[in-house]
Every structure is written in C-alpha cells, then in structure tokens.
Design an enzyme around this catalytic site. Sequence first.
Site, PDB file in Angstrom:
ATOM      1  N   ILE A 166      49.028   5.526  -0.294  1.00 52.22           N
ATOM      2  CA  ILE A 166      49.578   4.758   0.817  1.00 52.22           C
ATOM      3  C   ILE A 166      50.909   5.328   1.268  1.00 52.22           C
ATOM      4  CG2 ILE A 166      50.456   2.450   1.410  1.00 52.22           C
ATOM      5  CD1 ILE A 166      48.232   1.496  -0.717  1.00 52.22           C
ATOM      6  N   ASP A 167      51.713   5.812   0.335  1.00 57.25           N
ATOM      7  CA  ASP A 167      53.026   6.362   0.668  1.00 57.25           C
ATOM      8  C   ASP A 167      52.887   7.597   1.546  1.00 57.25           C
ATOM      9  OD1 ASP A 167      55.744   5.975   0.496  1.00 57.25           O
ATOM     10  OD2 ASP A 167      55.984   6.959  -1.434  1.00 57.25           O
ATOM     11  N   ASP A 168      52.048   8.543   1.121  1.00 57.86           N
ATOM     12  CA  ASP A 168      51.830   9.743   1.934  1.00 57.86           C
ATOM     13  C   ASP A 168      51.271   9.387   3.300  1.00 57.86           C
ATOM     14  OD1 ASP A 168      52.021  12.687   0.694  1.00 57.86           O
ATOM     15  OD2 ASP A 168      51.745  11.245  -0.916  1.00 57.86           O
TER      16      ASP A 168
ATOM     17  N   GLU B 207      54.020   8.167   5.674  1.00 58.42           N
ATOM     18  CA  GLU B 207      54.924   9.231   6.117  1.00 58.42           C
ATOM     19  C   GLU B 207      54.197  10.246   6.995  1.00 58.42           C
ATOM     20  OE1 GLU B 207      58.265   9.518   5.704  1.00 58.42           O
ATOM     21  OE2 GLU B 207      58.215   7.516   4.827  1.00 58.42           O
TER      22      GLU B 207
ATOM     23  N   HIS C  14      58.176   2.204   3.493  1.00 55.81           N
ATOM     24  CA  HIS C  14      57.608   3.271   4.320  1.00 55.81           C
ATOM     25  C   HIS C  14      56.448   2.753   5.161  1.00 55.81           C
ATOM     26  CE1 HIS C  14      59.304   6.306   1.182  1.00 55.81           C
ATOM     27  NE2 HIS C  14      60.200   5.967   2.082  1.00 55.81           N
TER      28      HIS C  14
END
Length: 677
Positions: free
Chosen positions: A417-419, A422, A493
């Site tokens: 989810i973080d990638d 971003e 993020h």
Amino acid sequence: MTATTDGSTGALPPRPPSASDATAETTEHLLGAAAHDTALRDAAAAARRATARATEFLLSQQDSAGWWKGDLDTNVTMDAEDLLLRQFLGIQDPELTEAAARFIRGEQRADGTWATFYGGPGELSTTIEAYVALRLAGDAPDAPHMARASAWVRERGGIAAARVFTRIWLALFGWWRWDDLPELPPELIYFPKWFPLNIYDFGCWARQTIVPLTIVSAKRPVRPAPFALDELHTDPRRPNPPQPLAPASSWDGVFQRLDKALHLYRKVAVRKLRGAAMRAAARWIIERQENDGCWGGIQPPAVYSVIALHLLGYDLDHPVLRTGLQSLDRFTVWRKDDSGAPVRMIEACQSPVWDTCLATIALADAGLPPDHPQLVKAADWILAEEIDRPGDWQVRRPHLRPGGWAFEFENDNYPDIDDTAEVVLALRRVAHPDPRRVEAAVRRSVRWTFGMQSRNGAWGAFDADNTSPLPDRLPFCDFGEVIDPPSADVTAHVVEMFADVGRAHDPRTQRGITWLLAEQEPSGAWFGRWGTNYLYGTGSVLPALAAAGLPGSHPAIRRAVGWLRRVQNDDGGWGEDQRSYQDKEWAGRGASTASQTGWALMALLAAGERDSDAVRRGVRWLADTQREDGSWDEPYFTGTGFPWDFSINYHLYRQVFPLTALGRYVNGGPAGAPLGA
C-alpha cells in the site's frame, strides 16, 4: 528591596518609556527584520544552487531502463547466513567466501562485536553469526579480532542467549540441539483462515519465512560441523542451562507450555499427515516463487525456501532451486575495500519501485518539467511494473480486484500500500504522452487502496486487518515484527494520495485522518514504523494533513511544529537515532542527517513555516553539507525493517528527501499534478 512612596517595600515601578527609547526599539526591530530578510534571501539563494546540483546528480543516477535503485545496507547477518547456506548446500566458492569475509571483518567494531546499525551497540546474535561465518572463511579462533568477539559473546550468555533464528542456523550443523528450539509443525499449513495462528495471521514477510521453516523444523537436518564452537558457550558442558517457565497465568507461560505440548506431539504425529503437510507447504512455497526465482523479493524467505525444498528432495539443478539460487546472486553488491580488494555485501532486499517513485517526486518538486524525458521514462518503467494478478492480500479481501505496486523488481504476490500511494503521487507529477494509460492505472490503484483499508480506518503495509496479537507471543517469534498492523506513515501516504486525486472528503479518507489525529503522541510527533522514527512519522503525516485541507493553525499541526522546533539540532539539521525505538528519550535526537532533515523540512513547509528560522536553518544545513557533485553523505541508518531489530540504510534516501524538501522550499510546495483526477 527598596522603599516605595506608600511606605511598603518592593521593586521600583518601571520607568515610563521615553521617546528616545521608542525610537531605539523601532530601530532595533527594523534592523532585526532586515537581518531576517537578508538571511531568508541568502537561504533561498543557497537552496536554489543546492537544488540545481542535486537535480543534476539524481538524474545522473537513473538506469537506462528508467528506474533508480540505491544500495540497501542492513547488517552482516545477511552475509553470514549466505556463507552458512553455501556450506549447508556444499556450494562454497573460495573467492566469494573471502570477499564476503572481508566485508564482515570491515564491519567489526573495536570491541570485537558487530552492530545492527551504524554507530549502534554490539548485538549478540549478529556477533555470533558473523563470528561463525569468519570461522567458515578460515579465521582462527585465537586471532585477536576473533578472541575479542568470542569473549564478548560469553560475557552476554553465549549461544544460549541468542535469538531463535541464530540457533536454527547453528542447529543445521549440530552446534545446537533441535530439541532445544521451539517446535514449528508443518501441520500449521492446514489451519483454516479463521483459526488463531493460521499462516495468514502473520505479516507477509513472516509467513513467507515460517512456511519453509516448518519443513526445516520437521526434518531437523544436521550437516557435519567443520569445527566446534565451544568458545561461544559460557559452559560447553551445559550449553543450554534450563530456564524456569513463566507463570501459567501469563501469555508467555501459556505459549511456553504449548511449545512443550508440540514437542510431545512430534513424537506421536501421524507420519502420513506430516508428510502430506510438508508437501502442501512445498506447493505453497513453489506457487509463490517469483518469475526471477526469488520469494517475496526479500532474502530470508528465499534462503529458507531453498533449504526446505532441498530437504524434500529437490536437487540443486531443479529449475525451482536453480533459479532460486540465481536470484540470491542478484542481491549481491560488489565493492572495493581500502586496499582495493573486492568485498561482497548481500542486500536483504532491493527497492527499485520505491526509489523510482521517490526520485520522480523529488525531481518534479525540484522544478523539472513534467514532460522531461527522464521523468517520462521513469513513468513508463513504473507503469510496466503494475501488478494485475491476485495475491495473498485477497485472503482478507477476496472480492477486491488487483491494482498496485510492490517494492522490488519482482514481488507480484505482495503489492504494498505504501509503494502504491507514492507511485500514484509520482505518476500524477508526470505529463505522460499517454495520459489515459496513467489515469487507468491510477483509478485501479485508488480502488485497490480504498479496499485495503483496515477496520480501524487506517492502512497497514501489505494486508488489511493483520492485527492478531497471538503471533508475537510464540516462543519462535523472538525477533522483529511478525504482524502488519496499520501505521501512521503508511496511512499518511495514503491520505496524501487520496487528497491528490480529489478524494480528500471521501468518508474513507476522513476515517484515515481521524485515525491519524488520534495517533499523535503527547509530544506532538507521530511514530514512524517504516522509517526512523518520529521524524519519519511526523514528516509523513504533516504533508498529508495539509494536502487533505487541514489548516496550519490546526492544534495537531501546531503541536507537531512545536516538537520539530524543539528537537532541531544546534547545527540546523535534524537527526534521530535507532535507539528511539527502545527509549523515547532518543525521540528526535541524533546526529543530523540529510534524509531526516529533509523529512523535518517537508513537515514544516507543509505547516506553513517557510519563513521561519527553523526552516531557514535547516535549508542552510542541507546547502552547507552538500558535496560538490550534488549528493549528500549519510552513514547513519534512517530506514526501518523491524523497529530496533532490523535497521536499513537506503542509500538513495540521502538524495531524494533533501531534494524534495529543497524543491518545495524553492518552488513554494509540491508540484501540481498535470493529470486530471
């Protein structure tokens, strides 16, 4: 005291200001304002020069295929375990072994130990594994550097005090008894998804490691040891002195007794059931092997998967093992030591998607035109990496369609989810010649990310609602995080991404914001799960809250600004040591680093503090510490795998985050998105 006109005693009343006093005060104020304006102009000029140099440097680091990837330093257990694996499989290579040994020796501290991060204290398990690896490389136990290490190990309890994973590696060679390790039955693979301690209760990195280790635990292999390790025991005659059990009423006591029951079960386990469980585990492993041969894009699952399958009869020429071993070679970084001799370092993971989207954001925010050829090439590479297949995340979200990105070159089973958040922010900064393609990818990612929201309104890294408290209680799990609960940095993020695509007022986004506000520490900071630590958490949250429309005057933002001002170093930069994960006295404390100064500045700029003294001093520190080639030096570890247990030095962090901060300072904020939402 002085007598007053009414006969009482006390301080004399203040003298009324005269006209000359007022003039002096006004002059002083004007001079101070002029000096402040001059300082701001100087900082702005320095920032523009630093931004231009940093932009040029970062552009020069892009691969011809369009991606960026910095080295990923962790600690020498990666290198030690690689040598142990090769010893176990009988595939040692003298030249490779010596190059690895040079690297390991070069990381040893003066007291004979090895640490898990730059400037950190010696760590017992890391020191044991490094010592054994050097013994495999031929270093004599009575050599001064080895004797210092073994003496330190004995002083701290010897092998018996090491973590379980270290003792598993030693058990492979008979240096530790399998009976003295926690039991991990392969029948675990049959636990239904609703049952406590099923494999999906563990974070993806943990389940990928545990499944192959159930096979290793069942097989209990022992290869002939090339030497004894008596020097690493406090008493070689009693290498594992008995320890009292925790009270039966405690969680530790319950799971210790469960482990004893599992040891008894091993003796009566039905052979056909156990064999079937191991075969089921093997199928699970093979189904999750990536196209390049790795597992999950990270080194530990790959190592244990190779061992497990080899124990089940897969020879080293089998395509699964052959490509698995080849994938491990791609985690190798070759360097030269001070004498010019080759040294070999193993990366625990590789971060091209993460590095590429962060580099794209940094360059766009620094003012690079959105249609710049290198940004378009980066976007092309990123778009080709989108994951359109199902994965383990569907266990909790079975009806959710794919869409998102992973961290590594190959990891289609585990987009994160973080990638994904971003990447969307990066793609929307690029004027791509095929905007419909970008918009479609963004829509799929937004849908998938909304669908991965946990029940509490926040987001974890890989799974939704991966919050069971039980896995952490297992005697086997004495190292690192084994679950993937929501974190402030990932949630921030995601919120920033939703705000960027025009979904700030969506009720699901608002739930994320509410969760973030509730997670703020009393100090005003936020905990950083995947970066060190409160500086990373705060540097992630404030830009997200600002993007979502919270004003700079919001109480939570003011508290965070106050904390950032309080922890700014005297030199103008910011830094935070890994020890803040164990001791909050270290929160926001440490030597100034380029990446952490970038995070602090990004937070302050988002809060509307551009003209503040804190921002000016931080910008000056970045400008003054920049090297001639436009880069920054940063030996300190500012990334996090597992808080405290596994620290990371992302080599590109020292470039992308300072440039992002400087670009936003120079250009007045993040770059606008050329695409329509």
